[in-house]
Design an enzyme around this catalytic site. Structure first.
Site, mmCIF file in Angstrom:
data_model
loop_
_atom_site.group_PDB
_atom_site.id
_atom_site.type_symbol
_atom_site.label_atom_id
_atom_site.label_comp_id
_atom_site.label_asym_id
_atom_site.label_seq_id
_atom_site.Cartn_x
_atom_site.Cartn_y
_atom_site.Cartn_z
ATOM 1 N N GLU A 114 0.818 -1.213 0.000
ATOM 2 C CA GLU A 114 0.000 0.000 0.000
ATOM 3 C C GLU A 114 0.850 1.260 0.000
ATOM 4 O OE1 GLU A 114 -3.044 -2.368 2.930
ATOM 5 O OE2 GLU A 114 -2.662 -0.256 3.340
ATOM 6 N N CYS A 133 3.248 8.186 1.451
ATOM 7 C CA CYS A 133 3.729 7.194 2.417
ATOM 8 C C CYS A 133 3.885 5.875 1.652
ATOM 9 C CB CYS A 133 2.658 7.096 3.503
ATOM 10 S SG CYS A 133 2.921 5.802 4.666
ATOM 11 N N CYS A 140 5.219 -7.646 7.326
ATOM 12 C CA CYS A 140 6.310 -7.185 8.203
ATOM 13 C C CYS A 140 6.556 -8.255 9.256
ATOM 14 C CB CYS A 140 5.930 -5.865 8.871
ATOM 15 S SG CYS A 140 7.246 -5.216 9.950
ATOM 16 N N CYS A 144 4.072 -5.841 15.342
ATOM 17 C CA CYS A 144 3.446 -4.992 16.370
ATOM 18 C C CYS A 144 1.939 -5.309 16.390
ATOM 19 C CB CYS A 144 3.664 -3.517 16.051
ATOM 20 S SG CYS A 144 5.397 -3.110 15.808
ATOM 21 N N CYS A 147 -0.861 -3.094 14.690
ATOM 22 C CA CYS A 147 -0.632 -2.697 13.301
ATOM 23 C C CYS A 147 -1.179 -3.764 12.357
ATOM 24 C CB CYS A 147 0.874 -2.510 13.096
ATOM 25 S SG CYS A 147 1.358 -2.345 11.374
ATOM 26 N N CYS A 364 -1.328 1.669 7.773
ATOM 27 C CA CYS A 364 -0.630 0.771 6.856
ATOM 28 C C CYS A 364 -1.089 -0.660 7.031
ATOM 29 C CB CYS A 364 0.873 0.899 7.039
ATOM 30 S SG CYS A 364 1.545 0.126 8.499
#
Ligand code: SAH
Ligand code: SF4
Length: 445
Positions: A114, A133, A140, A144, A147, A364
């Site tokens: 994205e 961005c 990832c 976290c 997120c 994100c």
């Protein structure tokens, strides 16, 4: 009873992508010298290098077919070896009265990343800004829990052109509205310092006047705290801004909110960031996602002041976007103001940010997560329960017993517990070795 040390499962993972990745690299990953060498190797006159570079960086072309300045046979040879655009398909969603535009990019192997374009109108002495961005990885590894990208787990690193092409796409779209891209921030999907070679290549392309041509000071790289990566950046003494995603000043809580804290504890991260600031003369900014009742108490503010005092640091307080399958929500505005005031009283620079594009899922990873589909309700319930138990333990000052997430690279030095601020009552702690891939259920890749 729920064991707070139990691993928190990902609520979902992207489906396995069947498509084979296109082996041809993207042309936007080549430097000027590499294009010149390619043109020479193909037996073309040297001036063609400029024509190829202009086609990539100056024309509005979206494909080799549209590059009419080059002869068809030459284009065909180039197309055999390089993709003009590494983004196969893009879906756009607009929000905030068309000032925020979220793009979901499909890559050649079907992976989704994205980018978010935010328009800040000028006026009252302020220049118009258009900030993009961008993503550096699909998924990832850091995981976290607040997120949406972290929830998806790690898919793969992006190549240089796949990062740069997000900006080329935005520029093409903006040309229609006669707007210009002014800033690029690496705050999309992925941890940029875990894919640093590609990110450095992309920043080089984006800030090269002969290529994308953005001012180096208009690039921000955000990291969750990969200390060796920050140290490498410091040695380069760049002009870009470094942002550190802190979210907690105390290790027990940061172990949970930013799991790579189990490898690089918060004091080490801040020490590396201070060294970066001193070497570059650039102010480091700290991102702090405000989560109601979790990291927004006066004690958290005081711990943050003790940690950052005297470093010239700037803290951005960001209300948590309600994205992930967590039991948490954003702190109320009054609570955020009180937190920010306490930081200011402690001598820190503070900005309270507002969320852009919530209605299009501008945090994100959220659109990619949507594509992955809703996880089963019991999985979500279990994840919430575990996060509640883990945050209760963290708030009691207990450190995580979980190992650091997989995918952080080799351990360069033993993890050590710093004499950090806050009431760190040590809990059980396994060594950072024996990593387990977090956020990715077995068999999902
Ligand atoms: N991995 C890097 C860069 C990408 S994340 C990093 O963590 O810094 C970019 C920023 O978005 C980080 O500061 C991250 O904490 C923030 N973010 C992630 N999920 C969010 C959410 N639900 N609400 C608000 N900010 C979020
Ligand atoms: Fe990764 Fe950054 Fe999301 Fe954490 S906040 S999971 S580091 S993308």
């Amino acid at each position: 009873m729920t064991d707070p040390a139990a691993p928190v499962p990902a609520a979902r993972a992207l489906p396995v992508m069947p498509a084979r990745r296109d082996p041809r690299p993207g042309i936007a990953g080549l430097t000027e010298g590499e294009i010149a060498a390619l043109v020479g190797e193909l037996g073309e006159p040297a001036f063609r290098a400029r024509q190829v570079a202009d086609a990539v960086w100056r024309s509005g072309a979206a494909d080799w077919d549209e590059v009419t300045t080059l002869a068809r046979p030459f284009r065909a040879v180039l197309a055999e070896r390089f993709r003009f655009d590494t983004v196969a398909a893009t879906t756009i969603r607009a929000a905030d009265g068309d000032t925020t535009e979220k793009a979901l990019h499909g890559l050649s192997d079907g992976r989704l990343v994205e980018s978010v374009l935010m328009h800040y109108p000028g006026g009252a002495g302020r220049r118009e800004r258009n900030t993009l961005c961008i993503s550096s990885q699909a998924g990832c590894a850091v995981g976290c829990p607040f997120c949406a990208t972290g929830e998806l787990g790690f898919e793969r690193d992006l190549e240089v052109a796949e990062i740069v092409d997000q900006a080329r796409h935005a520029r093409r779209r903006m040309a229609v509205a006669e707007r210009h891209l002014t800033n690029v921030v690496f705050m999309g999907m992925g941890e940029p310092l875990l894919v640093l070679d590609a990110v450095l290549g992309a920043v080089d392309a984006l800030t090269d006047p002969a290529r994308f041509g953005l001012g180096a000071r208009h690039v921000t790289i955000s990291t969750s705290g990969v200390v060796p990566g920050i140290e490498r950046l410091t040695r380069l003494r760049p002009q870009w801004t470094l942002a550190i995603s802190l979210h907690a000043a105390r290790d027990p809580l940061r172990d949970l909110l930013v799991p790579l804290n189990r490898r690089w504890p918060v004091a080490d991260v801040v020490a590396a960031a201070r060294a970066y600031g001193e070497a570059t003369g650039r102010r480091v900014s700290y991102e702090y996602v405000m989560i109601d009742g979790i990291n927004d108490t006066p004690a958290d503010a005081d711990a943050l002041v003790r940690l950052l005092r005297g470093s010239g640091a700037h803290v951005n307080c960001i209300p948590m976007n309600p994205v992930a399958h967590t039991p948490w929500r954003a702190s109320a505005p009054a609570r955020i103001s009180a937190f920010a005031d306490r930081l200011r009283a402690g001598g820190l620079g503070v900005t309270v940010r507002r969320n852009r594009g919530q209605e299009v899922g501008a945090a994100c990873g959220q659109l990619a997560a949507e594509q992955a589909g809703e996880p089963p309700a019991p999985t979500v319930a279990r994840r919430r329960e575990l996060l509640e138990a883990a945050s209760a333990a963290a708030l009691r000052g207990e450190r995580s017993a979980e190992p650091a997430p997989a995918g952080l690279g080799p351990v360069r030095r033993p993890a050590r517990r710093p004499a950090g601020p806050g009431p760190a009552r040590p809990g059980p702690r396994r060594p950072a070795a024996a990593p387990r891939r977090r956020g990715t259920p077995p068999g999902s890749r």
